[in-house]
Design a protein around this motif. Structure first.
Motif, mmCIF file in Angstrom:
data_model
loop_
_atom_site.group_PDB
_atom_site.id
_atom_site.type_symbol
_atom_site.label_atom_id
_atom_site.label_comp_id
_atom_site.label_asym_id
_atom_site.label_seq_id
_atom_site.Cartn_x
_atom_site.Cartn_y
_atom_site.Cartn_z
ATOM 1 N N LEU A 133 0.838 -1.203 0.000
ATOM 2 C CA LEU A 133 0.000 0.000 0.000
ATOM 3 C C LEU A 133 0.874 1.255 0.000
ATOM 4 O O LEU A 133 0.572 2.240 -0.676
ATOM 5 C CB LEU A 133 -0.938 0.002 1.222
ATOM 6 N N PHE A 134 1.984 1.190 0.744
ATOM 7 C CA PHE A 134 2.871 2.352 0.788
ATOM 8 C C PHE A 134 3.738 2.448 -0.472
ATOM 9 O O PHE A 134 3.910 3.531 -1.031
ATOM 10 C CB PHE A 134 3.756 2.325 2.035
ATOM 11 N N ASP A 135 4.274 1.331 -0.919
ATOM 12 C CA ASP A 135 5.136 1.348 -2.112
ATOM 13 C C ASP A 135 4.394 1.908 -3.330
ATOM 14 O O ASP A 135 4.968 2.666 -4.119
ATOM 15 C CB ASP A 135 5.617 -0.063 -2.464
ATOM 16 N N ALA A 136 3.136 1.474 -3.480
ATOM 17 C CA ALA A 136 2.361 1.928 -4.632
ATOM 18 C C ALA A 136 2.250 3.449 -4.613
ATOM 19 O O ALA A 136 2.318 4.115 -5.650
ATOM 20 C CB ALA A 136 0.976 1.276 -4.633
ATOM 21 N N TYR A 137 2.097 3.988 -3.399
ATOM 22 C CA TYR A 137 2.052 5.446 -3.230
ATOM 23 C C TYR A 137 3.435 6.065 -3.441
ATOM 24 O O TYR A 137 3.601 7.037 -4.178
ATOM 25 C CB TYR A 137 1.526 5.760 -1.830
ATOM 26 N N ASN A 138 4.413 5.465 -2.806
ATOM 27 C CA ASN A 138 5.762 6.032 -2.803
ATOM 28 C C ASN A 138 6.361 6.085 -4.209
ATOM 29 O O ASN A 138 7.057 7.038 -4.577
ATOM 30 C CB ASN A 138 6.656 5.172 -1.892
ATOM 31 N N PHE A 139 6.081 5.049 -4.980
ATOM 32 C CA PHE A 139 6.559 4.995 -6.363
ATOM 33 C C PHE A 139 5.999 6.169 -7.167
ATOM 34 O O PHE A 139 6.750 6.895 -7.828
ATOM 35 C CB PHE A 139 6.145 3.665 -7.002
ATOM 36 N N LEU A 140 4.699 6.359 -7.082
ATOM 37 C CA LEU A 140 4.072 7.470 -7.813
ATOM 38 C C LEU A 140 4.580 8.813 -7.300
ATOM 39 O O LEU A 140 4.801 9.749 -8.061
ATOM 40 C CB LEU A 140 2.551 7.400 -7.659
ATOM 41 N N PHE A 141 4.777 8.861 -5.983
ATOM 42 C CA PHE A 141 5.213 10.107 -5.358
ATOM 43 C C PHE A 141 6.597 10.528 -5.858
ATOM 44 O O PHE A 141 6.796 11.649 -6.316
ATOM 45 C CB PHE A 141 5.220 9.950 -3.836
ATOM 46 N N TYR A 142 7.540 9.604 -5.792
ATOM 47 C CA TYR A 142 8.905 9.950 -6.206
ATOM 48 C C TYR A 142 8.984 10.236 -7.703
ATOM 49 O O TYR A 142 9.802 11.044 -8.143
ATOM 50 C CB TYR A 142 9.884 8.845 -5.814
ATOM 51 N N LYS A 143 8.137 9.545 -8.451
ATOM 52 C CA LYS A 143 8.120 9.784 -9.895
ATOM 53 C C LYS A 143 7.765 11.244 -10.187
ATOM 54 O O LYS A 143 8.305 11.863 -11.099
ATOM 55 C CB LYS A 143 7.069 8.857 -10.538
ATOM 56 N N LEU A 180 -2.212 12.057 -7.648
ATOM 57 C CA LEU A 180 -1.710 10.686 -7.481
ATOM 58 C C LEU A 180 -2.818 9.698 -7.145
ATOM 59 O O LEU A 180 -2.727 8.517 -7.466
ATOM 60 C CB LEU A 180 -0.679 10.611 -6.343
ATOM 61 N N LYS A 181 -3.851 10.209 -6.480
ATOM 62 C CA LYS A 181 -4.863 9.316 -5.912
ATOM 63 C C LYS A 181 -5.475 8.353 -6.932
ATOM 64 O O LYS A 181 -5.501 7.141 -6.701
ATOM 65 C CB LYS A 181 -5.939 10.132 -5.203
ATOM 66 N N GLU A 185 -5.895 2.871 -9.142
ATOM 67 C CA GLU A 185 -5.842 1.994 -10.302
ATOM 68 C C GLU A 185 -4.857 0.847 -10.052
ATOM 69 O O GLU A 185 -5.162 -0.328 -10.303
ATOM 70 C CB GLU A 185 -5.365 2.831 -11.500
ATOM 71 N N LYS A 186 -3.682 1.202 -9.553
ATOM 72 C CA LYS A 186 -2.652 0.197 -9.273
ATOM 73 C C LYS A 186 -3.135 -0.797 -8.207
ATOM 74 O O LYS A 186 -3.010 -2.015 -8.359
ATOM 75 C CB LYS A 186 -1.369 0.900 -8.804
#
Lengths: 94, 250
Positions: B101-111, B193-194, B199-200
């Motif tokens: 749950l965090f990685d999916a967010y973190n990936f989009l965030f850093y991108k 991002l939401k 979707e992911k």
């Protein structure tokens, strides 16, 4: 947890190396997991640029008890080594 | 504005630090050796990210504090991490669900943060993104394996997902310092991002044969320093050395 995942052999190609070299073995449920486990277990100190994995039981190995007929006949055939030539100094890494 | 940048940087550092610490708790306790090493690898990636961010925070603040002072000498109410990352490890499945749950967010965030007009944050994002790309791949695959695994593993990760779901809303709630940073082109617009995150998550949960929790009630507060009781226990352990032996070095 009972671990009944198959064993995999891991081969790593290093940055300088031309060949994949046997790095060790590990357990994984399938090939994909084996690659990822290998990445974490065997390449975390910057060792590799390519990973091969193969299930250990897919490897056919020579039997130690066959060593005499397999390997010993080569032991006394020194003429198969290029040791009878004078190598020029310029040729390195022979 | 300087204060918002400082809070923003500390918020990102705390996310990475606390999650890194949680994963570090698995060291020596992983279900098998390979997963033990994988989790501590991810832990070290996160602690490395936290270090870069704390160093930058210390520089922004400019009051002579070091990265260690910020990490080890603050109390719970000064931490700005989201509640999700401080939730207990539970079993391996729960740790993987939390991580996913965090990685999916973190990936989009850093991108997105890669495009920040703050060069330091953009550079940290660029470096971290490679690590986080792998984290996301790792945790996604485990959620799928366990969700679509045995009856027992399915039930365990479904329960974990149900438990953790209420901490996902906070990821996208913008606080004042985040709004400031987004408005001046430094921060990431979480609203954008939401839908990508949903979707992911939908895709992975579907593949994992897991049901998306239907509860909409979301707990938040971590970003403003209102934490669950768990953070206090984390800090008690993590900060023990520095608080008992101030200034102690290796």
């Amino acid at each position: 947890m009972k671990n009944n995942w198959p064993l995999w052999e891991v081969f790593i190609r290093s940055k300088q190396g031309l060949h994949h070299k046997h790095a060790g073995s590990l357990h994984a449920a399938d090939a994909q997991m084996a690659i990822e486990n290998a990445r974490d277990v065997y390449t975390r100190r910057n060792e590799g640029i390519s990973i091969w994995v193969v299930e250990s039981d897919k490897i056919t190995a020579s039997k130690p008890e066959e060593n005499p007929e397999l390997f010993e006949p080569a032991a006394d055939k020194i003429y198969r080594h290029p040791t009878f030539y004078d190598m020029p100094d310029e040729v390195k890494h022979m | 504005m300087k204060n918002s940048l400082l809070n923003y940087t500390i918020h990102l550092a705390d996310n990475a630090h606390i999650l890194g610490h949680r994963l570090g708790e698995w060291c020596g306790h992983g279900p098998i050796l390979e997963q033990d090493i994988a989790m501590t690898n991810i832990s070290l990636d996160l602690i490395g990210q936290a270090r870069s961010l704390y160093q930058y925070a210390a520089e922004i603040e400019g009051r002579g504090r070091t990265e260690d002072d910020i990490a080890y000498l603050r109390d719970a109410w000064d931490f700005r991490n989201v509640l999700l990352v401080e939730q207990p490890n539970g079993d391996f499945g729960k740790t993987m669900v939390r991580q996913f749950l965090f990685d999916a967010y973190n990936f989009l965030f850093y991108k997105e943060l890669k495009n920040s007009n703050d060069q330091q944050l953009a550079a940290i994002a660029e470096k971290s993104l490679k690590e986080v790309t792998y984290h996301q791949r790792f945790s996604s695959e485990w959620v799928i394996r366990l969700g679509d695994g045995t009856e027992v593993s399915h039930e365990k990760v479904q329960n974990a997902l149900n438990d953790l779901w209420m901490y996902t809303g906070e990821l996208f709630v913008m606080n004042d310092f985040e709004k400031d940073m987004t408005n001046n082109g430094t921060g990431v617009d979480l609203e954008k991002l939401k839908p990508l995150w949903q979707e992911k998550v939908d895709y992975i949960l579907k593949t994992a044969t897991l049901a998306k929790p239907q509860n909409d009630w979301m707990q938040s507060g971590g970003k403003t320093g209102r934490h669950s009781e768990h953070l206090g226990f984390i800090l008690a352990e993590m900060q023990f050395m520095q608080k008992t032996y101030p200034g102690q070095v290796w």
